[in-house]
Scaffold this motif. Structure first.
Motif, PDB file in Angstrom:
ATOM      1  N   ALA A 269      20.054  19.599 -13.478  1.00  0.00           N
ATOM      2  CA  ALA A 269      20.723  18.912 -12.367  1.00  0.00           C
ATOM      3  C   ALA A 269      21.506  19.912 -11.527  1.00  0.00           C
ATOM      4  O   ALA A 269      21.468  19.869 -10.288  1.00  0.00           O
ATOM      5  N   TYR A 270      22.238  20.814 -12.197  1.00  0.00           N
ATOM      6  CA  TYR A 270      22.967  21.863 -11.464  1.00  0.00           C
ATOM      7  C   TYR A 270      22.003  22.733 -10.662  1.00  0.00           C
ATOM      8  O   TYR A 270      22.284  23.104  -9.506  1.00  0.00           O
ATOM      9  N   GLN A 271      20.869  23.054 -11.275  1.00  0.00           N
ATOM     10  CA  GLN A 271      19.887  23.903 -10.596  1.00  0.00           C
ATOM     11  C   GLN A 271      19.378  23.224  -9.321  1.00  0.00           C
ATOM     12  O   GLN A 271      19.258  23.860  -8.267  1.00  0.00           O
ATOM     13  N   PHE A 272      19.069  21.924  -9.434  1.00  0.00           N
ATOM     14  CA  PHE A 272      18.581  21.203  -8.269  1.00  0.00           C
ATOM     15  C   PHE A 272      19.656  21.102  -7.184  1.00  0.00           C
ATOM     16  O   PHE A 272      19.344  21.211  -5.991  1.00  0.00           O
ATOM     17  N   LEU A 273      20.888  20.885  -7.596  1.00  0.00           N
ATOM     18  CA  LEU A 273      21.977  20.818  -6.617  1.00  0.00           C
ATOM     19  C   LEU A 273      22.085  22.120  -5.826  1.00  0.00           C
ATOM     20  O   LEU A 273      22.201  22.108  -4.590  1.00  0.00           O
ATOM     21  N   ILE A 274      22.036  23.234  -6.524  1.00  0.00           N
ATOM     22  CA  ILE A 274      22.133  24.538  -5.858  1.00  0.00           C
ATOM     23  C   ILE A 274      20.950  24.743  -4.908  1.00  0.00           C
ATOM     24  O   ILE A 274      21.117  25.147  -3.749  1.00  0.00           O
ATOM     25  N   THR A 275      19.758  24.440  -5.397  1.00  0.00           N
ATOM     26  CA  THR A 275      18.553  24.619  -4.576  1.00  0.00           C
ATOM     27  C   THR A 275      18.584  23.733  -3.338  1.00  0.00           C
ATOM     28  O   THR A 275      18.315  24.199  -2.214  1.00  0.00           O
ATOM     29  N   LEU A 276      18.919  22.458  -3.528  1.00  0.00           N
ATOM     30  CA  LEU A 276      18.880  21.517  -2.402  1.00  0.00           C
ATOM     31  C   LEU A 276      20.014  21.751  -1.411  1.00  0.00           C
ATOM     32  O   LEU A 276      19.809  21.632  -0.192  1.00  0.00           O
ATOM     33  N   TYR A 277      21.202  22.090  -1.903  1.00  0.00           N
ATOM     34  CA  TYR A 277      22.270  22.458  -0.960  1.00  0.00           C
ATOM     35  C   TYR A 277      21.873  23.709  -0.187  1.00  0.00           C
ATOM     36  O   TYR A 277      22.194  23.858   1.002  1.00  0.00           O
ATOM     37  N   GLY A 278      21.164  24.612  -0.868  1.00  0.00           N
ATOM     38  CA  GLY A 278      20.667  25.800  -0.177  1.00  0.00           C
ATOM     39  C   GLY A 278      19.698  25.446   0.927  1.00  0.00           C
ATOM     40  O   GLY A 278      19.729  26.023   2.018  1.00  0.00           O
TER      41      GLY A 278
END
Length: 498
Positions: A269-278
């Motif tokens: 979930a953290y990984q997706f948050l970082i990717t999508l905010y990016g």
């Protein structure tokens, strides 16, 4: 000894209290992974375990198989499953379904089909049919998957969301999203409850057809139904759809919901948050989530650093990427070439080849050897500078080392065609032939397009190739009319058969 293997999952015994003469002194999965997760090491430890003739509880074997499958160690997992069966472990139908999946992943679909055919009729249930169906879907075998799915219906086998999800996922991957809504309605008609993955597949299918309002209706239906609550994957899915369509405000709201749903602090979930905010260009949120991830996981994994550095590079925050890389390299236990490659690529694209060279040398000192991706980055760089000789050197190196998973490295089509165009325009027969020799090591067939380009290179250079007719015949290449004309110019006579 057989009785010890037949301990049921519900009768778990404490591993620490069992006899060291009869059993391993530690959990089986820990024993197999004690020297690391590389397949050859796991296989070596498995062979030692088998030779020891020590026993294991059935639940322990089942858990070990789960761990090995999660790590994609399918070969060792299959060997363990086969060994336990030979030693008398009583396999349930579910165990046989797992075994079928391992056969497919280790030995291919044909072997999995043979295993299924040889099963007793009592073992041919929705578990094993479902496992074979999933194998067909993973391999994108549409006709076989559809045929088996219809067979399952004819046999009145118990169908679950799992089987429908496999088929819907297949249609999504094969660019047939229009097929998904009908399957959703069929599930409802059969009173098969949709799970989170079903809803996610439905949303993605509607998004693929451009029906964003339909995606939002799915979310509303999911909330109204109440039986399956949206989780973080639901909002990750929704956010990625909004990002794709440029609806960044809606994406931001979905990402906030994603964060709220991540109460279990799931790393993905953290990984997706970082990717999508990016992807929304929100650098501040990227750093905020990164801080949260490190608080939740003080021993931050390589994969997390890889994701973060890649996002920073994509956002053109090279100083931030360098700082993050320095933090990682000062504390990592394994110097991961994938992380190094991200920064090497950034340096080369920014015209900083000396920094890339220095970093590459540093990685080698740390034991991280260049892989195919490293050389591919340099291929792109040298081609952008018109240095085809160096690009070809790198391509040969990339083919030589291959992919990390054991597969051959095959250069992308744009690189292949650009190189051949260069050799043709520069009348460089030697360069073109060297390139062809390199490609033979990565491709089963060169193909008509490449061979026609080679013929044009000979023709433009005014050179002859007495063996070209034979080469074309051996490759079974179909040339165009112009290609045949040029072939006769550079190779006037068909060599006589000897």
């Amino acid at each position: 000894m057989a009785s010890s293997f037949m301990q049921q999952f519900g009768k778990k015994k404490l591993i620490g209290k069992r006899s060291s003469k009869k059993y391993l002194g530690e959990a089986l999965y820990k024993n197999l992974l004690k020297d690391g997760g590389e397949e050859h090491r796991v296989r070596g430890n498995l062979n030692q375990y088998i030779k020891s003739h020590k026993s294991a509880y059935k639940w322990e074997v089942g858990h070990t198989l789960k761990v090995l499958r999660r790590r994609k160690l399918y070969g060792p997992a299959l060997k363990l499953s086969e060994t336990m069966e030979k030693r008398g472990m009583n396999k349930t139908v579910s165990d046989k379904a797992v075994h079928l999946d391992l056969v497919a992943k280790s030995s291919g679909i044909t072997a999995a089909e043979a295993y299924f055919i040889n099963l007793g009729e009592s073992a041919k249930t929705h578990h094993t049919y479902g496992a074979l169906l999933n194998c067909y879907c993973k391999e994108l075998m549409i006709e076989k998957a559809q045929g088996l799915f219809e067979k399952m219906k004819e046999l009145n086998l118990e169908l679950s969301s799992l089987s429908y999800n496999s088929i819907m996922d297949l249609y999504s991957k094969c660019k047939m999203p229009q097929m998904v809504p009908a399957l959703i309605q069929e599930m409802k008609a059969r009173d098969i409850m949709l799970d989170t993955f079903s809803y996610n597949l439905w949303m993605r299918a509607l998004a693929a057809t451009g029906d964003i309002s339909g995606v939002e209706r799915v979310i509303d239906e999911m909330k109204r139904d109440g039986r399956v609550a949206p989780d973080w994957t639901t909002y990750s899915n929704l956010a990625s759809i909004y990002v794709k369509f440029g609806s960044f405000d809606k994406a931001d709201k979905a990402l906030k919901e994603l964060e709220n749903k991540n109460s279990d602090r799931d790393l993905s979930a953290y990984q997706f948050l970082i990717t999508l905010y990016g992807q929304t260009g929100n650098l501040l949120e990227v750093y905020r989530i990164w801080r949260s991830l490190k608080l939740a996981f003080p021993k931050t994994a390589n994969i997390s650093y890889l994701n973060m550095i890649q996002v920073l590079v994509n956002l053109k925050d090279l100083p931030g990427a360098e700082k993050c890389f320095k933090e990682w390299s000062s504390s990592c236990s394994t110097y991961d070439i994938r992380i190094v490659n991200v920064l090497i690529g950034a340096y080369l694209r920014e015209g900083l080849p000396e920094k890339a060279k220095e970093l590459k040398a540093q990685a080698q000192k740390k034991g991280a050897k260049s892989n195919a991706k490293t050389y591919e980055l340099y291929i792109d760089y040298y081609m952008s500078k018109g240095n085809m000789s160096s690009a070809l050197d790198c391509l040969e190196n990339a083919i030589s080392v291959g992919r990390g998973n054991g597969e051959k490295f095959t250069p992308p089509r744009p690189i292949v065609m650009k190189m051949m165009q260069h050799f043709e325009e520069n009348k460089d027969v030697d360069g073109a032939e060297r390139f062809m020799e390199a490609l033979k090591k990565s491709k089963d067939e060169l193909g008509s397009e490449l061979l026609e380009s080679l013929i044009r290179t000979y023709a433009s250079a005014g050179k002859k190739s007495p063996a070209m007719h034979r080469r074309i015949k051996m490759e079974r290449a179909e040339l165009s009319e112009l290609g045949r004309k040029l072939l006769n110019e550079i190779c006037p006579e068909m060599p006589k058969e000897t």
